[in-house]
Scaffold this motif. Structure first.
Motif, PDB file in Angstrom:
ATOM      1  N   LEU A  97       0.711  -0.661   0.236  1.00 35.61           N
ATOM      2  CA  LEU A  97      -0.053  -0.354   0.065  1.00 35.61           C
ATOM      3  C   LEU A  97       1.009   1.120   0.032  1.00 35.61           C
ATOM      4  CD1 LEU A  97      -3.123  -0.980   2.269  1.00 35.61           C
ATOM      5  CD2 LEU A  97      -2.906   0.147  -0.256  1.00 35.61           C
ATOM      6  N   ASN A 109       0.710   2.837  -3.476  1.00 40.00           N
ATOM      7  CA  ASN A 109      -0.543   2.693  -4.116  1.00 40.00           C
ATOM      8  C   ASN A 109      -1.766   3.790  -2.762  1.00 40.00           C
ATOM      9  OD1 ASN A 109       0.343   1.540  -6.497  1.00 40.00           O
ATOM     10  ND2 ASN A 109       0.616   0.051  -4.521  1.00 40.00           N
ATOM     11  N   PRO A 110      -1.487   5.208  -1.918  1.00 40.07           N
ATOM     12  CA  PRO A 110      -2.465   4.493  -1.252  1.00 40.07           C
ATOM     13  C   PRO A 110      -3.975   4.767  -1.678  1.00 40.07           C
ATOM     14  CG  PRO A 110      -1.116   7.334  -1.629  1.00 40.07           C
ATOM     15  CD  PRO A 110      -0.217   5.651  -2.129  1.00 40.07           C
ATOM     16  N   GLY A 111      -5.327   4.518  -1.190  1.00 32.27           N
ATOM     17  CA  GLY A 111      -6.109   5.179  -2.028  1.00 32.27           C
ATOM     18  C   GLY A 111      -6.795   3.509  -2.103  1.00 32.27           C
ATOM     19  N   LEU A 112      -5.801   2.905  -1.908  1.00 33.19           N
ATOM     20  CA  LEU A 112      -6.514   1.706  -2.754  1.00 33.19           C
ATOM     21  C   LEU A 112      -6.674   0.617  -1.111  1.00 33.19           C
ATOM     22  CD1 LEU A 112      -4.721   0.167  -5.971  1.00 33.19           C
ATOM     23  CD2 LEU A 112      -6.743   1.687  -5.337  1.00 33.19           C
ATOM     24  N   HIS A 113      -7.830  -0.445  -1.091  1.00 36.18           N
ATOM     25  CA  HIS A 113      -8.100  -0.659  -0.364  1.00 36.18           C
ATOM     26  C   HIS A 113      -7.596  -2.605   0.186  1.00 36.18           C
ATOM     27  CE1 HIS A 113     -11.038   1.932   1.876  1.00 36.18           C
ATOM     28  NE2 HIS A 113     -11.033   2.558  -0.001  1.00 36.18           N
ATOM     29  N   GLU A 124     -10.288  -1.061  -5.013  1.00 40.33           N
ATOM     30  CA  GLU A 124     -10.891   0.386  -5.592  1.00 40.33           C
ATOM     31  C   GLU A 124     -12.477   0.604  -4.371  1.00 40.33           C
ATOM     32  OE1 GLU A 124     -11.262   1.754  -9.242  1.00 40.33           O
ATOM     33  OE2 GLU A 124      -9.154   1.837  -9.212  1.00 40.33           O
TER      34      GLU A 124
END
Ligand SMILES: NC(=O)c1ccc[n+]([C@@H]2O[C@H](COP(=O)([O-])OP(=O)(O)OC[C@H]3O[C@@H](n4cnc5c(N)ncnc54)[C@H](OP(=O)(O)O)[C@@H]3O)[C@@H](O)[C@H]2O)c1
Length: 889
Positions: A650, A653-657, A717
């Motif tokens: 993560l 890749n911030p913002g992804l779950h 997302e």
């Protein structure tokens, strides 16, 4: 090989059947069982290996032989495996097939001025002794005083005695070598230094205190590691080979090899100040200390001048180890180019013509078959070791016959003398006979050598002595025998392991360094003679097995083609008498200085990964590690690896779950040795797929430069919802509840941080249900956590994995550890309070247990799910767990 590659993460092409599973591949006993279990599943019909016997099988080939032997009881089968191996016999690696030899690098050792490196934080660990070998001069006392003044607990010890075991691991070891002129006393000190270092390393490892420890070796040759003269025995110069090897084997230990100029200091106090000052900054391992400043060693490229060979027809040249291995190629080249008469020394008996029945046997497997059918005709089932010995002797005999034949064919003359170079009297007699029969001795090449590769902590005195004595006692016996000979050329076959140190080769590194330093003294003693000590890089043959060759290739070091090496020797012997004495000849070299420096570089992870986060793991900063010790050593829980690998994915890749992580495999357990471990969390680029995003992740350690845990993180997302996983089937009622107290006292090794199972409420053959206590925040487990909140909740994952171990104990009377998880799904772990665990066992055999574990929230909805978990079952774990369990009881 495929199974090993899959379960350890090594590419198949890197693995060789003859690699030592522990030393070469770092495969521990539990990984070995996992591998065997998998092989047995893929090849039905193989019998179970007796686990006691398993410990004695060191290589993959031995395991293969054992399994095949068990499967069919057919003696020929193991040999089929050797046929399928790389097929290298002792001479197969020869580059006599017209291949173009790569050009070799030649470098000479020179002295350079050194400035101080960057300062390093340094504090003496309180209440831990610093051992200093007492040479009964003011210097040892002065060093001890300085250390005490700086807060260290210095104690002078007798190098020959075992230091009293106070139970407290030492904070440092200072090997202050005697400034003796006596070679015997110097050699004896080197052996004592090895034993003390082994004691030091073992003590640090068992106590997990290596992080802040240091090792200093101090010689007093000339402030330049024997490049000049001071009258002190050059044998002491071997000490830096020890330091450089410790730097490779025990990376967290700060290591420095100091050579003190014995003459430039006003007082012992001033020298002691300079020595203690060395602890406070980083830099190369080898440092020469003068009152005027610091000196280092550097390799400089140096072309060879073209000169004529030092020998002419009929000159007698003695070559230890010359009948076999790479030296045999050198002997042939010498015979061809000079016409010298060669006396080849080796321990093997003089070669005899091969019996008819052996001649047709080409490779090792056929030789064994021929021996079984003929030499062992009356003994139908010889012990494997007997057959191995007989086959080695037959191959050695053949190799020697071949060498003598090649020399004859080259127009030369050679005689083989069976003599052990460690036997000074026998060596002197061989020289005397050679003089009487052939005339004055004009050349001497000492190339006899053996290997007994083991880490310092595992090396026995006998193994050390065998390697060391062959080189060092052998060299002294040969030099003594040649004392009055007017030599034109004298060469020692040393090794890059002496120059750079090498993991597993402390004896060999020390011994080769001794040869390097002896060569300088010999060059001074024989002004008209070309004296050289050649630090060879690996050759394509001889003691470089195919497995070692692969290892060197992985380090970017090529092998020396045999004809090119032989020509290089000729060129070296042909140099003028004042040419460089200590040279390195190799086909590619490890990085200079860094390889021997305390702060060495580590190979980068595979290029598809970038290191997103680095962490130094130590019990002082990561308290939970103290609660997760196996066989006394802190081991990073798999659950924590999963948390950090998810964090690494993560990171960029911030913002992804996070949805979870798939195919999580423990390739090598993350055990912390010597107090600390540097971890790199590596992630690949984000890859888009139909149902979300994937990031491949690996956890690497810098110390041993390999991947320990890997997996594929699943990102998306939107978060996962509770319907993502079906709930577990209910168990039928069974058994009385088991309280946490009993579990943590009798079964699990987990300490207080990880004791979150509250009770096992239900257990049947199909699985178990358990309750877990509430969780903790990351800051309660470690200083400076990567995140304020858990991503996956390692406590819950660890509890789920613990439940598998508990089930295995109560239902199968065995213990196990997790090795693989096909799918981890993190739905809402943070909301799962109080949580229930549901383990459902899918299959279990002698070596593996498989199942799924659900973490259910208060409404029995899946909050976290582990699917396709595999635990490796190992009877030996009882001991590894038991000690700790007792400690926590
Ligand atoms: N091969 C390489 O890549 C490489 C690299 C760097 C340095 N070197 C050095 O080059 C030399 C030759 O290596 P190699 O690869 O050819 O090794 P090898 O194939 O193992 O041969 C070693 C030779 O030494 C002899 N030997 C061993 N112990 C002896 C003893 N106590 N007395 C007399 N002879 C003894 C052996 O004969 P017996 O068994 O009959 O005694 C054999 O002839 C060694 O000194 C090695 O350290 C080799």
């Amino acid at each position: 090989l495929d199974v090993v590659a899959e379960l350890t993460g090594y590419p198949t092409e890197m693995i060789e059947l003859d690699m030592d599973m522990e030393a070469d591949l770092g495969i521990d006993s539990i990984k070995r069982l996992e591998i065997l279990g998998e092989v047995q599943r893929r090849v039905p019909g193989l019998e179970q290996i007796d686990s006691q016997y398993l410990g004695s099988l060191r290589t993959l080939r031995e395991i293969g032989d054992y399994l095949l032997g068990k499967a069919g009881g057919d003696e020929a089968k193991p040999e089929t495996i050797s046929d399928n191996g790389n097929g290298d016999t002792a001479t197969a690696g020869m580059n006599g097939n017209g291949e173009r030899s790569p050009s070799l690098q030649r470098q000479a050792l020179t002295e350079v001025e050194l400035t101080e490196g960057p300062t390093r934080p340094f504090e003496f660990a309180p209440n831990r002794p610093i051992w200093i070998t007492d040479d009964c001069t003011p210097l040892s006392a002065a060093i001890a005083e300085r250390l005490k003044a700086a807060g260290g607990q210095a104690c002078l010890i007798d190098a020959a005695a075992d230091p009293t075991d106070s139970g407290t691991p030492p904070a440092g070891l200072i090997l202050l070598a005697p400034a003796t002129h006596d070679d015997d006393a110097a050699a004896a000190y080197l052996k004592q230094a090895f034993r003390l270092t082994r004691r030091f390393v073992r003590s640090l490892e068992s106590s997990d205190q290596g992080g802040s420890a240091f090792l200093l070796t101090i010689s007093r040759l000339d402030g330049a590691f024997g490049l000049h003269d001071s009258g002190v025995s050059p044998v002491i110069g071997g000490l830096s080979g020890l330091a450089k090897t410790v730097a490779h084997e025990s990376t967290p230990v700060f290591v420095r090899a100091i050579d003190l100029d014995p003459d430039s200091w006003d007082s012992s106090d001033a020298a002691a100040d300079a020595i203690v000052h060395e602890l406070s900054f980083a830099g190369p391992c080898e440092v020469g200390l003068h009152a005027r400043g610091r000196h280092g060693l550097r390799l400089e490229p140096l072309p060879v001048a073209s000169e004529s060979p030092p020998f002419s027809a009929g000159d007698v040249v003695i070559i230890s180890g010359g009948a076999r291995g790479v030296t045999a190629d050198c002997a042939e080249a010498l015979a061809r180019n000079t016409g010298a008469t060669l006396i080849l020394l080796g321990r093997s008996p003089a070669p005899s013509p091969e019996p008819e029945w052996l001649r047709a046997a080409g490779d090792e497997a056929s030789v064994k078959r021929a021996l079984l059918a003929n030499a062992f005709r009356d003994q139908p089932r010889p012990k494997p070791a007997e057959l191995e010995r007989a086959s080695r002797a037959a191959l050695a005999n053949r190799e020697m016959l071949h060498t003598l034949e090649r020399i004859r064919a080259a127009g030369g003359r050679a005689e083989y003398v069976s003599v052990d170079v460690r036997d000074a009297q026998a060596v002197a007699q061989a020289f005397e006979r050679a003089r009487r029969s052939h005339g004055p001795i004009r050349g001497l090449i000492h190339a006899a050598g053996v290997l007994e590769d083991r880490l310092i902590r595992d090396k026995t005195d006998e193994q050390f002595d065998c390697v060391f004595d062959t080189k060092v006692v052998g060299a002294r016996a040969l030099l003594d025998a040649a004392r009055d000979d007017d030599l034109r050329a004298l060469a020692f076959f040393s090794s890059v392991s002496g120059r750079f140190g090498r993991r597993g080769q402390v004896d060999y590194a020390i011994a080769n360094e001794v040869l390097n330093k002896l060569a300088h003294r010999e060059a001074r003693r024989r002004p008209g003679c070309r004296v050289v000590s050649i630090n060879w890089g690996p050759w394509d043959g001889g003691m470089v097995t195919p497995a070692l060759r692969k290892q060197f290739a992985a380090e970017g070091v090529g092998v020396i083609a045999r004809n090119a090496g032989a020509q290089a020797l000729l060129a070296e012997l042909s140099q003028p008498a004042d040419a460089a004495v200590e040279v390195v000849i190799a086909n590619g070299l490890p990085a200079q200085d860094d390889s021997a420096a305390s702060d060495s570089q580590h190979p980068a992870p595979p290029h598809r990964f970038t290191t997103t986060i680095s962490r130094k793991l130590a019990t002082e900063t990561h308290a939970f590690l103290d609660s997760h010790r196996i066989s006394g050593r802190p081991v990073l829980p798999l659950a924590m690896s999963i948390e950090w690998l998810a964090t690494a994915a993560l990171h960029d890749n911030p913002g992804l779950h996070l949805h979870g992580i798939d195919d999580v495999r423990v390739l090598h357990g993350v055990a912390i040795q010597n107090g600390a471990l540097d971890l790199d969390l590596c992630a690949s680029k984000l890859r888009r797929e139909e149902d979300g995003y994937r990031v491949e992740v690996e956890l690497h350690s810098r110390q041993d430069a390999r991947a320990h845990v890997r997996g594929v993180v699943q990102l998306a997302e939107a978060p996962l919802d509770h319907n993502a996983c079906d709930p577990p089937a209910n168990l039928s009622a069974g058994g009385a509840p088991i309280a946490a107290r009993e579990i943590y006292r009798n079964v699990l090794f987990h300490g207080e941080h990880l004791q979150m199972l509250e009770s096992v409420m239900l257990m049947t053959d199909g699985g178990a249900d358990a309750r877990v206590t509430s969780s903790v925040q990351p800051s309660e487990w470690m200083r400076e956590p990567l995140r304020a909140e858990w991503l996956t909740d390692p406590l819950l994952i660890d509890a789920a994995l613990q439940l598998g171990i508990v089930w295995c104990h109560y239902r199968r009377d065995s213990l196990c550890l997790p090795a693989f998880i096909r799918r981890v799904r993190t739905i809402a772990p943070a909301a799962a309070r109080p949580a229930t665990l549901a383990l459902r066992v899918a299959a279990v055999d002698a070596t593996r247990m498989c199942g799924d574990v659900w973490v259910l929230d208060a409404r029995r909805r899946p909050a976290l799910v582990l699917q396709g978990v595999e635990w490796t079952i190992d009877a030996a774990l009882r001991e590894s767990f038991g000690r700790r369990a007792a400690a926590y009881a």
